[in-house]
Motif scaffolding. Structure first.
Motif, PDB file in Angstrom:
ATOM      1  N   LYS A   1       0.834  -1.208   0.000  1.00 47.55           N
ATOM      2  CA  LYS A   1       0.000   0.000   0.000  1.00 47.55           C
ATOM      3  C   LYS A   1       0.868   1.257   0.000  1.00 47.55           C
ATOM      4  O   LYS A   1       0.571   2.222  -0.689  1.00 47.55           O
ATOM      5  CB  LYS A   1      -0.931   0.005   1.211  1.00 47.55           C
ATOM      6  CG  LYS A   1      -2.074  -0.972   1.078  1.00 47.55           C
ATOM      7  CD  LYS A   1      -2.969  -0.932   2.296  1.00 47.55           C
ATOM      8  CE  LYS A   1      -4.073  -1.958   2.175  1.00 47.55           C
ATOM      9  NZ  LYS A   1      -4.954  -1.963   3.341  1.00 47.55           N
ATOM     10  N   TYR A   2       1.947   1.217   0.782  1.00 46.32           N
ATOM     11  CA  TYR A   2       2.864   2.357   0.848  1.00 46.32           C
ATOM     12  C   TYR A   2       3.497   2.604  -0.521  1.00 46.32           C
ATOM     13  O   TYR A   2       3.550   3.739  -0.989  1.00 46.32           O
ATOM     14  CB  TYR A   2       3.929   2.079   1.909  1.00 46.32           C
ATOM     15  CG  TYR A   2       4.999   3.121   2.002  1.00 46.32           C
ATOM     16  CD1 TYR A   2       4.743   4.366   2.549  1.00 46.32           C
ATOM     17  CD2 TYR A   2       6.287   2.867   1.542  1.00 46.32           C
ATOM     18  CE1 TYR A   2       5.728   5.324   2.638  1.00 46.32           C
ATOM     19  CE2 TYR A   2       7.271   3.821   1.628  1.00 46.32           C
ATOM     20  CZ  TYR A   2       6.994   5.044   2.174  1.00 46.32           C
ATOM     21  OH  TYR A   2       7.969   5.992   2.265  1.00 46.32           O
ATOM     22  N   THR A   3       3.949   1.543  -1.155  1.00 41.90           N
ATOM     23  CA  THR A   3       4.575   1.666  -2.476  1.00 41.90           C
ATOM     24  C   THR A   3       3.573   2.184  -3.501  1.00 41.90           C
ATOM     25  O   THR A   3       3.901   3.051  -4.322  1.00 41.90           O
ATOM     26  CB  THR A   3       5.150   0.308  -2.915  1.00 41.90           C
ATOM     27  OG1 THR A   3       6.088  -0.127  -1.933  1.00 41.90           O
ATOM     28  CG2 THR A   3       5.829   0.401  -4.262  1.00 41.90           C
ATOM     29  N   GLU A   4       2.351   1.663  -3.459  1.00 50.65           N
ATOM     30  CA  GLU A   4       1.327   2.131  -4.392  1.00 50.65           C
ATOM     31  C   GLU A   4       1.023   3.608  -4.163  1.00 50.65           C
ATOM     32  O   GLU A   4       0.853   4.371  -5.119  1.00 50.65           O
ATOM     33  CB  GLU A   4       0.051   1.293  -4.234  1.00 50.65           C
ATOM     34  CG  GLU A   4       0.188  -0.117  -4.769  1.00 50.65           C
ATOM     35  CD  GLU A   4      -1.002  -1.003  -4.411  1.00 50.65           C
ATOM     36  OE1 GLU A   4      -1.921  -0.540  -3.682  1.00 50.65           O
ATOM     37  OE2 GLU A   4      -1.000  -2.164  -4.841  1.00 50.65           O
ATOM     38  N   ALA A   5       0.968   4.015  -2.900  1.00 49.72           N
ATOM     39  CA  ALA A   5       0.707   5.424  -2.597  1.00 49.72           C
ATOM     40  C   ALA A   5       1.845   6.305  -3.096  1.00 49.72           C
ATOM     41  O   ALA A   5       1.611   7.386  -3.653  1.00 49.72           O
ATOM     42  CB  ALA A   5       0.499   5.611  -1.096  1.00 49.72           C
ATOM     43  N   LEU A   6       3.090   5.859  -2.907  1.00 48.36           N
ATOM     44  CA  LEU A   6       4.235   6.630  -3.405  1.00 48.36           C
ATOM     45  C   LEU A   6       4.214   6.726  -4.924  1.00 48.36           C
ATOM     46  O   LEU A   6       4.460   7.800  -5.489  1.00 48.36           O
ATOM     47  CB  LEU A   6       5.543   5.991  -2.953  1.00 48.36           C
ATOM     48  CG  LEU A   6       5.966   6.249  -1.519  1.00 48.36           C
ATOM     49  CD1 LEU A   6       7.277   5.531  -1.224  1.00 48.36           C
ATOM     50  CD2 LEU A   6       6.112   7.724  -1.242  1.00 48.36           C
TER      51      LEU A   6
END
Length: 150
Positions: free
Chosen positions: A59-64
């Protein structure tokens, strides 16, 4: 009689030793089963934690990635707006040069059109400011509502 007593004692000793060995084996088996259950539970807990960590990381990577895409779009839009602003600046400078030699009726018509255009721009900027304030309020609401560890 002495032999019978010895034989009975030997048989009782063998029976007690056998019972002792059987109970020892049973307790060792129970202990091994408990250790297996504990190891299995620990492995399951680690797998669950790893899955949760991977989900958070994903989720963090997708948000970034989404933020970087938005940033690139915003940069392109800003570059486009700067180019359009420069074009309008040049057009305004050219109009100023042409108005210096224009008849008074043309100057009046130009001034009226320019006034209407500025009024429309002002209304658009007011709408843009209201939308920006709404977005800022939404962001603040999300930040305030986000769970925090105490």
């Amino acid at each position: 009689m002495n032999l019978t007593l010895i034989t009975s004692l030997a048989a009782a000793t063998l029976a007690a030793a056998g019972a002792w060995a059987f109970e020892d084996a049973r307790h060792r088996a129970a202990l091994a089963e408990l250790r297996l259950d504990q190891s299995t539970a620990a492995l399951q807990a680690q797998a669950t934690a790893r899955a949760a960590e991977q989900s958070i990381t994903r989720k963090y990577t997708e948000a970034l990635n989404a933020a970087q895409t938005r940033q690139a779009t915003l940069r392109a839009d800003a570059d486009s707006a700067r180019a359009e602003s420069e074009r309008l600046r040049e057009q305004t400078a050219d109009a100023g040069r042409r108005l210096a030699a224009a008849p008074p009726a043309a100057v009046l018509e130009y001034a009226t059109a320019t006034g209407e255009l500025l009024a429309e721009c002002s209304r658009s900027y007011q709408g843009l400011a209201a939308a920006a304030d709404g977005h800022a309020s939404d962001v603040r609401t999300l930040i305030d509502a986000w769970p925090r560890n105490q």
